[in-house]
Design an enzyme around this catalytic site. Structure first.
Site, PDB file in Angstrom:
ATOM      1  N   CYS A 258     -79.836  82.820  65.053  1.00 48.85           N
ATOM      2  CA  CYS A 258     -80.708  84.061  64.209  1.00 48.85           C
ATOM      3  C   CYS A 258     -82.114  83.558  64.244  1.00 48.85           C
ATOM      4  O   CYS A 258     -83.134  84.254  64.410  1.00 48.85           O
ATOM      5  CB  CYS A 258     -80.071  84.432  63.098  1.00 48.85           C
TER       6      CYS A 258
ATOM      7  N   CYS B 110     -51.197  80.609  62.363  1.00 45.90           N
ATOM      8  CA  CYS B 110     -50.141  81.108  63.141  1.00 45.90           C
ATOM      9  C   CYS B 110     -50.767  81.181  64.573  1.00 45.90           C
ATOM     10  O   CYS B 110     -50.034  81.547  65.523  1.00 45.90           O
ATOM     11  CB  CYS B 110     -49.089  81.903  62.674  1.00 45.90           C
TER      12      CYS B 110
END
Length: 320
Positions: free
Chosen positions: A177, A159
């Protein structure tokens, strides 16, 4: 006493909430540092069905932050090892391991089969692909990113607006990383927040974490929260796709970098005249392709899509 007694004491959970968790299904994309805390927390909470997707094997350099694994696991498939740890933690749940990359071919059906998706991948191409598909399917996405000493976690789609609504432009850097480094504890902190957000969504808690972004910086110990419920979706977006023979495919990596292009029919030069076919720009991560698309779209009249080099083989392990 029930293993879930302590969380069932919470008014937001109770017996009804625990039943909701038992009936829920979660797709976790990536079995690395973010998933290391998220997966045990989801399994421990009693989420009934968990799917773990990751194409990689455990490396020694993973262990400082990917604490699901041990030295004995080096060389073994991450998804399979992570799934085994979850089954050992909670025999009441079903865990499926998929040793594959999160590709445009298999992702739509996989997302449609789950109630919520956790983006724990160290790949912005996977993150945007997950966001595009979750938005289309109406499936909530809990996405996170960590680098160095900080990162963010947010609740997208369902939503709420998508990841593109908050981050519509190509990333400034392709750092990961592996290339820029990261501290293990901050990865664990944000991965645990992903699990908490996911449980709150599954429980229907109010206020919902969907539409909320939390930023963490452990260098100066700063935390910030942003509400993005009203963020507009971008009017134009370059989708990540699997290129096909009907596309005009441009492999942006030089032959020295990628002797085998992303597709057999790919060329290595940009077209100098309009073409009715969909233009697919390809590179290793998708970042070079995205930046090229942003510039090339100023004059190219047709559709432009992106491709990141990925594998496509799937190995399933569905024991519970």
């Amino acid at each position: 006493m029930s293993r879930y007694a302590r969380q069932m004491q919470l008014p937001a959970v109770g017996a009804t909430g625990q039943q909701r968790l038992a009936a829920a299904s979660v797709l976790v994309v990536g079995a690395g540092g973010l998933a290391a805390p998220a997966l045990p927390l989801l399994a421990g909470a009693g989420v009934g069905r968990i799917t773990v997707l990751d194409p990689d094997t455990v490396a020694l350099s993973n262990l400082h932050r990917q604490t699901l694994f041990s030295e004995a696991d080096v060389g073994a498939p991450k998804a399979a090892i992570a799934a085994a740890r979850m089954r050992a933690l909670n025999s009441e749940i079903t865990v499926t391991a998929l040793q594959d990359a999160f590709s445009p071919d298999m992702a739509p059906a996989l997302i449609a089969d789950h109630d919520i998706v956790l983006d724990c991948a160290d790949s912005y191409a996977a993150s945007y692909l997950a966001s595009d598909l979750c938005l289309a399917a109406g499936v909530p996405l809990i996405s996170a990113s960590v680098l160095g000493h900080g990162g963010y976690v947010g609740g997208f789609c369902g939503c709420a607006p998508s990841l593109r609504a908050v981050f519509p432009d190509a990333p400034d850097s392709g750092a990961s990383c592996a290339t820029a480094g990261v501290m293990g504890p901050v990865v664990a902190q944000i991965g645990a927040m992903q699990a908490q957000m996911s449980l709150q969504v599954l429980l229907g808690a109010e206020p919902s974490p969907l539409g909320t972004l939390v930023q963490v910086n452990t260098t100066g110990w700063h935390h910030a929260r942003m509400d993005f419920h009203d963020a507009p979706e971008p009017t134009r977006a370059f989708a990540f796709v699997t290129p096909g023979s009907g596309d005009l495919i441009v492999e942006l990596r030089p032959e020295a970098e990628a002797p085998t292009p992303v597709h057999p029919s790919a060329r290595r030069t940009l077209p100098d005249a309009p073409d009715p076919r969909r233009l697919v720009l390809a590179c290793a991560t998708g970042l070079r392709a995205w930046r090229t698309a942003e510039e090339f779209s100023k004059t190219w009249p047709g559709e432009i899509a992106l491709a990141a080099a990925t594998t496509t083989h799937v190995t399933k392990d569905t024991s519970s």
